[in-house]
Design an enzyme around this catalytic site. Sequence first.
Site, PDB file in Angstrom:
ATOM      1  N   SER A 109      52.159  37.328  47.275  1.00 26.02           N
ATOM      2  CA  SER A 109      51.898  36.926  45.787  1.00 26.02           C
ATOM      3  C   SER A 109      51.910  37.856  44.681  1.00 26.02           C
ATOM      4  CB  SER A 109      51.058  35.835  45.773  1.00 26.02           C
ATOM      5  OG  SER A 109      50.914  35.084  44.517  1.00 26.02           O
ATOM      6  N   HIS A 135      52.683  28.126  49.467  1.00 24.15           N
ATOM      7  CA  HIS A 135      52.158  29.366  48.913  1.00 24.15           C
ATOM      8  C   HIS A 135      51.837  30.033  50.157  1.00 24.15           C
ATOM      9  CE1 HIS A 135      52.430  32.493  45.730  1.00 24.15           C
ATOM     10  NE2 HIS A 135      51.267  32.512  45.913  1.00 24.15           N
ATOM     11  N   ASP A 144      56.804  25.884  47.936  1.00 26.67           N
ATOM     12  CA  ASP A 144      55.852  26.709  47.339  1.00 26.67           C
ATOM     13  C   ASP A 144      55.799  26.224  45.951  1.00 26.67           C
ATOM     14  OD1 ASP A 144      54.393  28.508  45.785  1.00 26.67           O
ATOM     15  OD2 ASP A 144      55.218  30.355  46.911  1.00 26.67           O
TER      16      ASP A 144
END
Length: 262
Positions: free
Chosen positions: A98, A241, A213
């Site tokens: 991320s 995610h 996601d």
Amino acid sequence: MGYFVTVESGVNLFVEDLNHAGRKTIVFLHGWPLSHKQFEYQFTVLSGMGYRCIGIDWRGFGKSDKPVNGYTFDRLADDIRVVVDALQIENFTLLGHSTGGSIAIRYMNRHKGYGVSKLILVDAAAPTGFTKETANQLLKESLNDRPKMMQGVTDTFFFQYITKPFSDWFVQMGLQASGWSTAAIITVLRDENLHADLPNIDSPTLLIHGSHDKVIPFSQAIDLHQKIKSSQLVPFHYSGHGPFWEERNRFNQIITEFIGRP
């Protein structure tokens, strides 16, 4: 083994360094607003396989110091370089999830991939991060009811079912960060992008991204794949995610196949 590395006067980053004798090293950069603990299911398995696993809590997050300033991709990438120099590691795999993926990308460009042999980007918040609307909503929630915001992030993070104890653990991990660093990174993800960094990445790159996601759309992984030379994209069809947990066995297998056995 955990210890602190000073990256500038008054700022110390916490480093978890497991299996120091491992013949291949993986440096893990966590996502916002978490800590190295998100990779528990990698540290446990991969260190047992013979890999040296190094997790770095960025400034403002986890067990690291939480200064008021320094929350830009440049400074966060510079912090990683200081840790790399202090530990004298080389020929390592850099793995970023991320926003940790964003920091890894900036590190690769700004420091010319110093010490990195391979790059792994997991659901990377790149080349763009949050939309203006999403960022402003998160910023408002962060500044007014951060626990509620973190619960909302957790609720949208995973595609697969998570138990309440797991959810509680995940929320508390995010709340270990300071309020100011949490808000500052939201602003960075809104205002900075990494388009100019991508052409300068030369290391073999593995892109892992959850098909479901809701935080960083899969379309961004396709964009990264098109713009990073020598990259391969592996979709995780049963993940949101968090493929590092949702499909942890496959995740660990794909990583070891990409890096090579120690």
